[in-house]
Scaffold this active site. Structure first.
Site, PDB file in Angstrom:
ATOM      1  CE  LYS A 143      49.057  73.543 -24.650  1.00 14.89           C
ATOM      2  NZ  LYS A 143      49.258  72.383 -25.562  1.00 14.89           N
ATOM      3  CD  GLU A 185      46.462  63.089 -21.597  1.00 12.79           C
ATOM      4  OE1 GLU A 185      47.703  63.251 -21.561  1.00 12.79           O
ATOM      5  OE2 GLU A 185      45.748  63.543 -22.501  1.00 12.79           O
ATOM      6  CE  LYS A 227      50.176  69.951 -18.804  1.00 14.41           C
ATOM      7  NZ  LYS A 227      48.773  69.735 -19.215  1.00 14.41           N
ATOM      8  CD  GLU A 237      52.102  73.403 -27.364  1.00 14.14           C
ATOM      9  OE1 GLU A 237      52.003  73.614 -28.590  1.00 14.14           O
ATOM     10  OE2 GLU A 237      51.364  72.628 -26.745  1.00 14.14           O
ATOM     11  NE  ARG A 242      51.923  73.306 -22.007  1.00 15.28           N
ATOM     12  CZ  ARG A 242      51.177  74.086 -21.250  1.00 15.28           C
ATOM     13  NH1 ARG A 242      51.603  75.315 -20.965  1.00 15.28           N
ATOM     14  NH2 ARG A 242      50.029  73.678 -20.755  1.00 15.28           N
ATOM     15  CG  ASN A 246      50.406  68.713 -28.181  1.00 14.67           C
ATOM     16  OD1 ASN A 246      49.430  68.844 -27.455  1.00 14.67           O
ATOM     17  ND2 ASN A 246      51.136  69.745 -28.574  1.00 14.67           N
ATOM     18  CG  HIS A 249      47.073  65.108 -27.452  1.00 14.78           C
ATOM     19  ND1 HIS A 249      47.902  64.280 -26.710  1.00 14.78           N
ATOM     20  CD2 HIS A 249      46.216  65.663 -26.548  1.00 14.78           C
ATOM     21  CE1 HIS A 249      47.564  64.349 -25.431  1.00 14.78           C
ATOM     22  NE2 HIS A 249      46.550  65.171 -25.310  1.00 14.78           N
ATOM     23  CG  HIS A 253      42.856  66.373 -30.823  1.00 13.93           C
ATOM     24  ND1 HIS A 253      43.566  67.539 -30.634  1.00 13.93           N
ATOM     25  CD2 HIS A 253      42.508  65.952 -29.586  1.00 13.93           C
ATOM     26  CE1 HIS A 253      43.644  67.805 -29.341  1.00 13.93           C
ATOM     27  NE2 HIS A 253      43.014  66.853 -28.684  1.00 13.93           N
ATOM     28  CG  HIS A 267      40.824  64.030 -24.538  1.00 10.41           C
ATOM     29  ND1 HIS A 267      41.282  64.471 -25.758  1.00 10.41           N
ATOM     30  CD2 HIS A 267      41.819  64.279 -23.642  1.00 10.41           C
ATOM     31  CE1 HIS A 267      42.507  64.983 -25.604  1.00 10.41           C
ATOM     32  NE2 HIS A 267      42.843  64.873 -24.337  1.00 10.41           N
TER      33      HIS A 267
END
Length: 369
Positions: A143, A185, A227, A237, A242, A246, A249, A253, A267
């Site tokens: 990504k 993460e 991962k 995705e 996948r 998120n 997220h 976000h 982040h």
């Protein structure tokens, strides 16, 4: 050194985890470097610690390093800096069969990877992640993106690296706050799909953050394995697997956007808060117990990561945060899927969440102390 394959049809690559990889970068990259001139994109913070090491290895291997050193921070993931990197690579006469090295954290990796994806319709790149967050997440899986005024990572491409070198030595130069942000993460992989790994994080998370090398090596290796499995199953995705990555997220976000994508909330800190909110919202919906939601919050908080919104002083209500979610790239036919929990280690995609209810929920969270 641990070697984890990312199995993709015709485009498989390795993630190598260990110490001393940057000092051995010329040998590690091997045949991927076709020319003497090797373009490297980094930022000034990383360059201060690792430029000499990488330069020395490449020159000893007969290569001529060419450096583009950017200002650090999320602001580099912009149209203007993308243009700067593109023009520099074109001036360096990079060809489609060449590889650009991305030396840095997630910002450098995302920006360099996206530039590589669109330069001459796609050239190669190698990830040299220097933060914990980048080593366990953004450097693996392809990504790439930049930010826009409408939101984070809204312009990008799937473009897999040819190699990832996760040098644990790089973690010794990270500030404590960056280590904590990266750890969000790590524990995410346990919360979303591996209860045993979550329990390991409960017992060993403090060692990861404080710099115990054995704990860091296990955390990075197991996170990359998790991962890699998900990316191999669902690279773009399309199946929903996948999308589970998120977790945290969508909430995170929105918080990052409300704080202007600034140092007020890194982040990883946004993801940590987002996972706590996802767990508490899952409890609100009756999917998990309040006890399990607070167990998630406690495990995240034990590493020094934030677990409450109020200290951010956002000066907004829940609907303002929901408004940011409307720009989420995962919006589909006017609905926004949320990654929620049926249990610790059991995430799922809920496509029937009411954003009005999310706004009410966030109103309550904004008042928690």
């Amino acid at each position: 050194m641990a070697v984890i394959p990312v199995e993709l049809a015709g485009r498989s690559y390795e993630v190598r985890v260990g110490s001393g990889l940057l000092a051995d970068v010329a040998a590690q990259c091997g045949k991927l470097l076709r020319k003497n001139r090797v373009p490297i994109v980094t930022d000034s913070n990383v360059a201060a610690h690792w430029r000499d090491t990488v330069e020395g290895s490449l020159r000893a291997g007969g290569f001529e390093p060419r450096w583009l050193v950017l200002a650090p921070g999320e602001g580099a993931k912009s149209w203007s800096v993308l243009e700067e990197v593109m023009d520099w690579l074109l001036a360096e006469e990079v060809e489609r069969g060449d590889h650009v090295l991305a030396l840095g954290g997630g910002v450098v990796g995302d920006l360099t990877g996206f530039t590589a994806a669109i330069l001459k319709r796609g050239c190669g790149f190698i990830q040299l992640p220097t933060t914990l967050l980048a080593q366990v997440d953004s450097s693996v899986g392809g990504k790439t993106a930049i930010n826009t005024s409408a939101g984070k990572n809204l312009v990008g491409a799937f473009h897999q690296p040819s190699l990832v070198l996760a040098d644990l030595d790089a973690l010794t130069t990270l500030p404590a706050r960056e280590m904590r942000a990266g750890y969000a993460e790590v524990i995410k992989y346990g919360i979303l799909g591996d209860q045993a790994f979550f329990e390991w994080c409960e017992a060993n998370g403090a060692d990861v953050v404080s710099g115990v090398v054995a704990a860091q090596e296990y955390a990075v290796t197991e996170s990359v394995k998790a991962k890699a499995r998900i990316v191999a199953e669902d690279e773009r995705e399309t199946t929903g697997m996948r999308a589970l990555l998120n977790l945290g997220h969508t909430f995170g976000h929105a918080l990052e956007a409300q704080t202007g994508f600034s140092d007020r909330l890194l982040h990883g800190e946004g993801v940590a808060l987002g996972m706590v909110l996802a767990a508490r919202y899952s409890a609100r919906q009756g999917y998990i117990s309040d006890g399990d939601a607070e167990r998630v919050a406690a495990a995240i908080g034990a590493s020094g990561l934030p677990t409450e919104i109020a200290p951010l002083g956002l000066n907004c209500d829940g609907r303002a945060l929901v408004a940011h979610m409307l720009h989420d790239k995962k919006m589909d036919a006017g609905t926004l899927p949320f990654v929620l929990l049926r249990g610790i280690g059991e995430a799922f995609l809920d496509r029937a969440v009411s954003l009005d209810d999310v706004g009410d929920f966030l109103d309550g969270q904004l008042q928690r102390r």
